[in-house]
Design an enzyme around this catalytic site. Structure first.
Site, PDB file in Angstrom:
ATOM      1  N   GLU A   1      43.270  49.034  40.845  1.00  0.00           N
ATOM      2  CA  GLU A   1      44.457  47.816  41.440  1.00  0.00           C
ATOM      3  C   GLU A   1      45.379  47.917  39.541  1.00  0.00           C
ATOM      4  O   GLU A   1      45.658  47.269  39.453  1.00  0.00           O
ATOM      5  CB  GLU A   1      44.052  46.510  42.024  1.00  0.00           C
ATOM      6  CG  GLU A   1      43.504  46.242  42.891  1.00  0.00           C
ATOM      7  CD  GLU A   1      43.235  45.173  43.397  1.00  0.00           C
ATOM      8  OE1 GLU A   1      42.732  44.328  42.497  1.00  0.00           O
ATOM      9  OE2 GLU A   1      42.762  44.628  44.725  1.00  0.00           O
TER      10      GLU A   1
ATOM     11  N   LYS B   1      42.881  50.818  48.961  1.00  0.00           N
ATOM     12  CA  LYS B   1      41.574  50.636  49.842  1.00  0.00           C
ATOM     13  C   LYS B   1      40.710  51.966  49.754  1.00  0.00           C
ATOM     14  O   LYS B   1      41.806  53.052  49.463  1.00  0.00           O
ATOM     15  CB  LYS B   1      41.651  50.568  50.444  1.00  0.00           C
ATOM     16  CG  LYS B   1      41.327  48.847  51.656  1.00  0.00           C
ATOM     17  CD  LYS B   1      40.146  48.988  51.557  1.00  0.00           C
ATOM     18  CE  LYS B   1      39.412  47.766  52.011  1.00  0.00           C
ATOM     19  NZ  LYS B   1      39.160  46.501  50.725  1.00  0.00           N
TER      20      LYS B   1
ATOM     21  N   ASP C   1      46.943  42.635  48.689  1.00  0.00           N
ATOM     22  CA  ASP C   1      46.615  43.148  47.498  1.00  0.00           C
ATOM     23  C   ASP C   1      48.223  42.924  46.494  1.00  0.00           C
ATOM     24  O   ASP C   1      48.259  42.430  45.317  1.00  0.00           O
ATOM     25  CB  ASP C   1      46.472  44.670  47.423  1.00  0.00           C
ATOM     26  CG  ASP C   1      45.063  44.505  47.860  1.00  0.00           C
ATOM     27  OD1 ASP C   1      44.026  44.397  47.182  1.00  0.00           O
ATOM     28  OD2 ASP C   1      44.098  45.767  48.006  1.00  0.00           O
TER      29      ASP C   1
END
Length: 165
Positions: free
Chosen positions: A29, A84, A68
């Protein structure tokens, strides 16, 4: 570098939401946030600002899914992105018996499928696209830093202690 923390953007004007509250929950991320922040083709982006209701087949209740990333490009295209591991994007492999791990992975897979079905529908209703980025995607896009493979040094031979007789 910690696996989660606060991301401070270099271009806070590109962020849609409170840029002082950007939290990354994985290094993937964090790399994606940096990519969005630095990418000249990204007009705006946000993290966990889009909330989508979804029905979870396991407990038969509605829940909230915090996506996200939402990225809007200068071309006008908008994407909702889920980050993911590739392993979580496919059904778990059946080991031949129902282990606790298999059941847990199965329940996670069902939850992900329920979330992603809702996200796909939500995105299509708005003329957007829903995508799942995994480690392969991030490498192909050049988002993950290239790390040279270092050869491991062989372990030194262990010295045995002599037995006292």
């Amino acid at each position: 570098m910690p696996y989660q923390g606060k991301y401070i953007p270099r271009n806070p004007a590109k962020y849609r939401g409170d840029s002082s509250l950007i939290i990354y929950r994985s290094m993937w991320e964090r790399h994606c946030f940096k990519w969005c922040d630095d990418n000249p083709n990204v007009k705006s982006w946000s993290s966990e600002e889009v909330v989508i209701p979804y029905f979870y087949d396991v407990d038969k209740k509605y829940h909230r899914y915090f996506v996200d990333l939402k990225i809007t490009y200068k071309s006008g295209k908008t994407q909702l992105i889920e980050i993911k591991p590739e392993k979580e994007t496919r059904p778990p492999e059946f080991p031949g018996k129902k282990t606790r791990r298999y059941v847990t992975e199965g329940v996670t897979y069902i939850k992900n499928m329920n979330k992603w079905k809702a996200a796909n529908s939500y995105a299509k209703d708005r003329g957007w696209e829903f995508c799942i980025w995994h480690e392969g995607t991030l490498k192909e896009m050049g988002i993950l830093p290239k790390t040279p493979k270092k050869k491991l040094k062989p372990l030194p031979a262990m010295k045995r202690k002599k037995k006292k007789t």
